[in-house]
Design an enzyme around this catalytic site. Structure first.
Site, short mmCIF file in Angstrom:
data_model
loop_
_atom_site.label_atom_id
_atom_site.label_comp_id
_atom_site.label_asym_id
_atom_site.label_seq_id
_atom_site.Cartn_x
_atom_site.Cartn_y
_atom_site.Cartn_z
N GLY A 15 -10.17 68.85 -26.30
CA GLY A 15 -9.62 67.63 -26.90
C GLY A 15 -9.90 67.58 -28.39
O GLY A 15 -10.96 68.01 -28.84
N ARG A 76 -5.05 73.51 -24.14
CA ARG A 76 -5.83 73.97 -22.99
C ARG A 76 -5.19 75.28 -22.57
O ARG A 76 -3.98 75.43 -22.61
CB ARG A 76 -5.76 72.97 -21.84
CG ARG A 76 -6.01 71.52 -22.27
CD ARG A 76 -7.41 71.03 -22.01
NE ARG A 76 -7.53 69.66 -22.52
CZ ARG A 76 -8.67 69.06 -22.78
NH1 ARG A 76 -9.81 69.67 -22.62
NH2 ARG A 76 -8.69 67.83 -23.22
N ASP A 107 -17.90 71.80 -24.08
CA ASP A 107 -18.53 72.76 -23.15
C ASP A 107 -17.59 73.84 -22.65
O ASP A 107 -17.96 75.01 -22.57
CB ASP A 107 -19.02 72.00 -21.90
CG ASP A 107 -20.39 71.40 -22.10
OD1 ASP A 107 -21.02 71.71 -23.13
OD2 ASP A 107 -20.82 70.65 -21.22
N THR A 129 -16.46 66.96 -29.90
CA THR A 129 -15.93 66.12 -28.82
C THR A 129 -16.38 64.69 -29.05
O THR A 129 -17.52 64.45 -29.46
CB THR A 129 -16.39 66.61 -27.42
OG1 THR A 129 -16.07 65.60 -26.45
CG2 THR A 129 -17.88 66.87 -27.34
N ASP A 131 -16.99 62.62 -26.83
CA ASP A 131 -17.74 62.12 -25.67
C ASP A 131 -19.26 62.22 -25.76
O ASP A 131 -19.95 61.67 -24.90
CB ASP A 131 -17.30 62.88 -24.40
CG ASP A 131 -15.88 62.50 -24.00
OD1 ASP A 131 -15.44 61.38 -24.35
OD2 ASP A 131 -15.20 63.32 -23.33
N ASP A 133 -21.08 64.49 -24.85
CA ASP A 133 -21.57 64.96 -23.55
C ASP A 133 -21.99 66.43 -23.55
O ASP A 133 -21.86 67.12 -22.56
CB ASP A 133 -20.49 64.72 -22.47
CG ASP A 133 -19.21 65.45 -22.77
OD1 ASP A 133 -19.03 65.95 -23.90
OD2 ASP A 133 -18.36 65.54 -21.86
N ARG A 175 -14.69 60.53 -19.45
CA ARG A 175 -14.37 60.84 -18.06
C ARG A 175 -15.63 61.08 -17.23
O ARG A 175 -15.79 60.54 -16.16
CB ARG A 175 -13.46 62.07 -17.97
CG ARG A 175 -12.07 61.75 -17.48
CD ARG A 175 -11.19 62.95 -17.58
NE ARG A 175 -11.18 63.45 -18.95
CZ ARG A 175 -10.85 64.69 -19.30
NH1 ARG A 175 -10.51 65.56 -18.39
NH2 ARG A 175 -10.86 65.07 -20.56
P1 ATP Z 1 -13.37 68.39 -24.13
O1 ATP Z 1 -14.80 67.98 -24.00
O2 ATP Z 1 -12.67 67.73 -25.22
O3 ATP Z 1 -12.65 68.37 -22.83
P2 ATP Z 1 -13.71 71.22 -23.80
O4 ATP Z 1 -13.91 72.33 -24.77
O5 ATP Z 1 -14.81 71.01 -22.81
O6 ATP Z 1 -13.43 69.93 -24.64
P3 ATP Z 1 -11.88 72.31 -21.82
O7 ATP Z 1 -10.46 71.97 -21.53
O8 ATP Z 1 -12.87 72.24 -20.72
O9 ATP Z 1 -12.30 71.41 -23.07
O10 ATP Z 1 -11.93 73.80 -22.41
C1 ATP Z 1 -11.11 74.18 -23.48
C2 ATP Z 1 -10.60 75.57 -23.26
O11 ATP Z 1 -11.70 76.49 -23.18
C3 ATP Z 1 -9.83 75.79 -21.96
O12 ATP Z 1 -8.49 75.38 -22.03
C4 ATP Z 1 -9.94 77.29 -21.82
O13 ATP Z 1 -9.03 77.97 -22.66
C5 ATP Z 1 -11.37 77.56 -22.31
N1 ATP Z 1 -12.28 77.61 -21.16
C6 ATP Z 1 -12.74 76.57 -20.43
N2 ATP Z 1 -13.52 76.99 -19.41
C7 ATP Z 1 -13.55 78.35 -19.50
C8 ATP Z 1 -14.20 79.39 -18.73
N3 ATP Z 1 -14.95 79.11 -17.67
N4 ATP Z 1 -14.00 80.66 -19.13
C9 ATP Z 1 -13.24 80.95 -20.20
N5 ATP Z 1 -12.61 80.03 -20.94
C10 ATP Z 1 -12.76 78.74 -20.62
#
Ligand code: ATP
Length: 324
Positions: A15, A76, A107, A129, A131, A133, A175
């Site tokens: 995000g 994503r 994360d 982020t 959040d 978190d 969330r």
């Molecule tokens: P937010 O907290 O805003 O949701 P985030 O980085 O946690 O941010 P995610 O959608 O969980 O958001 O992850 C972003 C991108 O990171 C995913 O779309 C994917 O491309 C990559 N990603 C997430 N999990 C994995 C994983 N286990 N292995 C490899 N790539 C990953």
């Protein structure tokens, strides 16, 4: 011996969060100061796979520090969880001469960074982020702007809620984590704060609380509801039916994500971006930048992902005690 780093990429993933642009600016400019070449990668890991890669110089990041969102775009990319896709991404980096990538996100994005590091591309994560978190850090880029945006919106709802002697349920983002709800709950003097970490779905307790407060002269009743609990509109209908007090739901939604970043977000994002640029140029990899106990530092991604943090009970209790 650590591999020599000559060219790095920067991407934003997950995000968007206000302050990401300040982090991009810092990564680009500090890397150039450190003698590295820099490329921007658009749309996160998806853009990397599609080779949406362009050269950046100090002027590429002019006039962005005050802008919300991310100039690199974000996406994503679920297929990035697959081993062969990760190897393909590493090959693309080698083809473009990219020795390392700074990943700004949450994360999930760190897991992507970790995968790239396993495939031989140096990576450094920056916590971006709204959040808050991410367990390894006391600060995440975007949180400060988001809570201030939400707080100001809730103040406005509160004015009309008091004037009409209504009950208001205001849904804020979060969330899986209730940090935005807790901070706004405290700052807006909410009578109830419902967070995913502790909410027990006992609506009768909320109803009793509203009736009791009314008896003691309260003109409004603000309930901050975290997105992870949701269903604010149906909750409002049930509470109105049970209390006989007009109850409205307001879902703040994406307005909390956008907007010009606060001074604090710009400052922390700038330091974190510069810090990431410094450690990647030193050959460090598979690390995440953090702000912990008053200091900027870095952790191994594996170690960072294994950490846990929880809403401090004392802060939550005080927020509720002060609104009674
Ligand atoms: P937010 O907290 O805003 O949701 P985030 O980085 O946690 O941010 P995610 O959608 O969980 O958001 O992850 C972003 C991108 O990171 C995913 O779309 C994917 O491309 C990559 N990603 C997430 N999990 C994995 C994983 N286990 N292995 C490899 N790539 C990953």
């Amino acid at each position: 011996m650590d591999k020599e780093i000559r060219k790095i990429g920067v991407l934003t993933s997950g995000g968007d969060a206000p302050g990401m642009n300040a982090a991009i600016r810092a990564v680009v400019r500090k890397s150039i100061v450190n003698g590295l070449e820099v490329v921007g990668i658009e749309r996160g890991f998806l853009g990397l796979l599609n080779e949406e890669i362009f050269e950046m110089n100090k002027r590429s990041v002019s006039d962005i520090i005050q802008q919300g969102g991310t100039i690199l775009g974000t996406a994503r990319c679920h297929e990035f969880r697959e081993e062969e896709v990760q190897e393909q991404a590493a090959q693309i980096c080698r083809k473009h001469g990219i020795d390392g990538i700074v990943v700004i996100g949450g994360d999930g994005s760190y897991r992507g960074a970790q995968a790239l590091a396993r495939h031989g591309i140096n990576t450094i994560g920056i916590p971006g982020t709204i959040d808050l978190d991410i367990a390894c850090t006391d600060y995440t880029i975007g949180f400060d702007t988001a809570i201030n945006t939400a707080m100001q919106a809730i103040d406005k709802v509160r004015d009309t809620s008091s004037s009409h002697e209504r009950c208001s349920i205001i849904e804020v983002m979060g969330r899986g984590a209730g940090y935005i709800a807790l901070w706004c709950g405290m700052a807006n003097g909410a009578e109830d704060i419902l967070i995913p970490e502790t909410y027990d779905y006992d609506e009768q307790r909320i109803v009793d609380n509203i009736i009791n407060n009314r008896k003691h002269g309260k003109k409004h009743h603000i309930i901050i509801n975290a997105e992870g609990i949701g269903h604010s509109t149906s909750m409002a209908r049930r509470i109105e039916a049970a209390t006989g007090i007009e109850t409205r739901a307001t879902i703040l939604g994406y307005m909390q994500r956008g907007g010009s970043p606060s001074c604090k977000d710009r400052f922390y994002a700038s330091i974190m971006g510069a810090y990431a640029a410094d450690i990647i140029s030193q050959g460090k990899s598979n690390r995440v930048v953090a702000y912990k106990n008053g200091e900027f530092c870095d952790f191994d991604i594996e170690e960072a992902l294994a950490m846990t943090k929880k809403i401090p009970d004392y802060q939550y209790e005080v927020a509720l005690e002060l609104s009674r």
